[in-house]
Motif scaffolding. Structure first.
Motif, short mmCIF file in Angstrom:
data_model
loop_
_atom_site.label_atom_id
_atom_site.label_comp_id
_atom_site.label_asym_id
_atom_site.label_seq_id
_atom_site.Cartn_x
_atom_site.Cartn_y
_atom_site.Cartn_z
N VAL A 1 -22.29 13.85 -18.96
CA VAL A 1 -21.57 13.79 -17.69
C VAL A 1 -22.37 14.49 -16.59
O VAL A 1 -22.44 14.02 -15.45
CB VAL A 1 -20.17 14.41 -17.84
CG1 VAL A 1 -19.46 14.48 -16.49
CG2 VAL A 1 -19.34 13.60 -18.82
N ASP A 2 -22.98 15.65 -16.93
CA ASP A 2 -23.79 16.36 -15.94
C ASP A 2 -24.96 15.51 -15.48
O ASP A 2 -25.30 15.47 -14.27
CB ASP A 2 -24.29 17.68 -16.53
CG ASP A 2 -23.15 18.68 -16.76
OD1 ASP A 2 -22.09 18.50 -16.14
OD2 ASP A 2 -23.33 19.61 -17.57
N ASN B 1 -12.65 17.63 -20.91
CA ASN B 1 -12.12 19.01 -20.98
C ASN B 1 -10.80 19.04 -21.76
O ASN B 1 -10.57 19.95 -22.57
CB ASN B 1 -11.91 19.56 -19.57
CG ASN B 1 -13.23 19.78 -18.85
OD1 ASN B 1 -14.28 20.00 -19.48
ND2 ASN B 1 -13.21 19.76 -17.52
N ALA C 1 -15.36 12.17 -12.30
CA ALA C 1 -14.31 13.19 -12.33
C ALA C 1 -13.33 12.92 -13.47
O ALA C 1 -12.87 13.84 -14.16
CB ALA C 1 -13.58 13.21 -10.99
N ARG D 1 -14.91 13.96 -16.75
CA ARG D 1 -14.87 15.42 -16.93
C ARG D 1 -13.46 15.87 -17.37
O ARG D 1 -13.32 16.69 -18.29
CB ARG D 1 -15.24 16.11 -15.62
CG ARG D 1 -16.70 16.03 -15.24
CD ARG D 1 -16.99 16.89 -14.01
NE ARG D 1 -18.33 16.71 -13.52
CZ ARG D 1 -19.41 17.33 -14.01
NH1 ARG D 1 -19.27 18.17 -15.04
NH2 ARG D 1 -20.60 17.12 -13.49
N GLU D 2 -12.45 15.31 -16.71
CA GLU D 2 -11.09 15.73 -17.01
C GLU D 2 -10.70 15.38 -18.44
O GLU D 2 -10.16 16.22 -19.17
CB GLU D 2 -10.13 15.06 -16.02
CG GLU D 2 -8.67 15.43 -16.24
CD GLU D 2 -7.75 14.71 -15.28
OE1 GLU D 2 -6.52 14.84 -15.42
OE2 GLU D 2 -8.26 14.00 -14.38
N TYR E 1 -17.65 5.90 -20.21
CA TYR E 1 -18.96 6.43 -19.83
C TYR E 1 -19.98 5.30 -19.64
O TYR E 1 -20.73 5.29 -18.65
CB TYR E 1 -19.45 7.41 -20.90
CG TYR E 1 -20.89 7.82 -20.72
CD1 TYR E 1 -21.25 8.72 -19.72
CD2 TYR E 1 -21.88 7.31 -21.54
CE1 TYR E 1 -22.57 9.09 -19.55
CE2 TYR E 1 -23.20 7.68 -21.37
CZ TYR E 1 -23.55 8.57 -20.38
OH TYR E 1 -24.86 8.93 -20.19
N GLN F 1 -20.67 16.71 -22.44
CA GLN F 1 -20.75 17.43 -21.17
C GLN F 1 -22.13 17.27 -20.55
O GLN F 1 -22.28 17.12 -19.33
CB GLN F 1 -20.44 18.92 -21.41
CG GLN F 1 -20.38 19.75 -20.14
CD GLN F 1 -19.27 19.30 -19.21
OE1 GLN F 1 -18.14 19.15 -19.66
NE2 GLN F 1 -19.58 19.10 -17.94
#
Length: 252
Positions: A83-84, A63, A56, A59-60, A10, A80
């Motif tokens: 990331v948003d 999750n 991406a 996110r993967e 990140y 989350q």
């Protein structure tokens, strides 16, 4: 999934977003000054594509970690949100790159701010600007950092040169000590040989002196104690007298 690895990825994505913002600012400056931004545009396209892929991937992995319960739900929600915000920022950077925003050029604070709508920062590294760089363009900041790096490199080169000279001096001193040790060893061997010869000669001198003293004693005893000493003298006198008588007789 490793928690630290996710955070490292990140932070890397945030730094990439900052780099893209700097390059957009530099591209716009080149456009204003009549430069050719073709090369930097190619770099921006590749960087934006990489940022999209990194988001991406974040996110993967997030999750997957949430489904497998590797992290708590509260931590998953927080990530989350991060990331948003990063995705919103990526959208703004794309719009800025394509020129689809109303402003002629986005400010650094806008490009470097978070995308949650409240103006709060996603990554504090990207908005906490020092007093030394406030008011400077990205190009000027890069030049300043380059000068600092060059000064550090010059200092390291000087230090390396000093260490190299000291190493060379140490090697020369070591070689000199080795030569001196060899000379000392040779002298020690020579002294040992000379000392042995002196001892041998001293023994020979003492032996000769002892033999000479013995011969003198023997000769002295023989001369003093011989019974023929007086007779020998008388015979010499008689012979001389006979020779004188013969010479006188022949003369007459």
């Amino acid at each position: 999934m490793s928690k630290d690895l996710w955070l490292e990825n990140y932070d890397a994505a945030c730094r990439l977003a900052q780099e893209i913002a700097e390059n957009i600012h530099e591209r716009n400056r080149q456009q204003r000054t009549g430069g050719n931004p073709a090369k930097i545009n190619m770099t921006l396209r590749a960087s934006l594509q990489k940022l999209k892929q990194n988001i991406a991937q974040l996110r993967e992995t997030l999750n997957r970690a949430a489904v497998q319960r590797h992290i708590m739900q509260a931590e998953a929600d927080r990530r989350q949100s991060l990331v948003d915000d990063l995705a919103s920022r990526e959208t703004r950077l794309n719009a800025s790159f394509k020129g689809d925003i109303t402003e002629a050029e986005p400010s650094r604070s806008t490009l470097m701010a978070g995308g949650n709508g409240s103006g709060s920062a996603v990554n504090p590294w990207l908005i906490n600007e020092s007093e030394e760089t406030k008011g400077l363009s990205f190009g000027e900041i890069k030049n300043q950092q380059q000068q600092i790096i060059e000064a550090q490199d010059a200092g390291l080169d000087a230090l390396a040169s000093v260490l190299s000279r000291q190493k060379q001096m140490g090697q020369e001193i070591g070689n000199e000590l080795d030569e001196q040790n060899e000379i000392i060893d040779d002298l020690a061997q020579l002294v040992d040989k000379t000392d042995g010869r002196i001892k041998n000669e001293t023994k020979r001198v003492k032996l000769l002196d002892s033999k000479s003293a013995s011969c003198d004693k023997i000769k002295s005893c023989f001369c003093c104690c011989s019974p023929w000493k007086g007779v020998h003298g008388m015979m010499v006198v008689i012979v001389l007298l006979l020779i004188a008588i013969i010479v006188v007789a022949c003369w007459q």
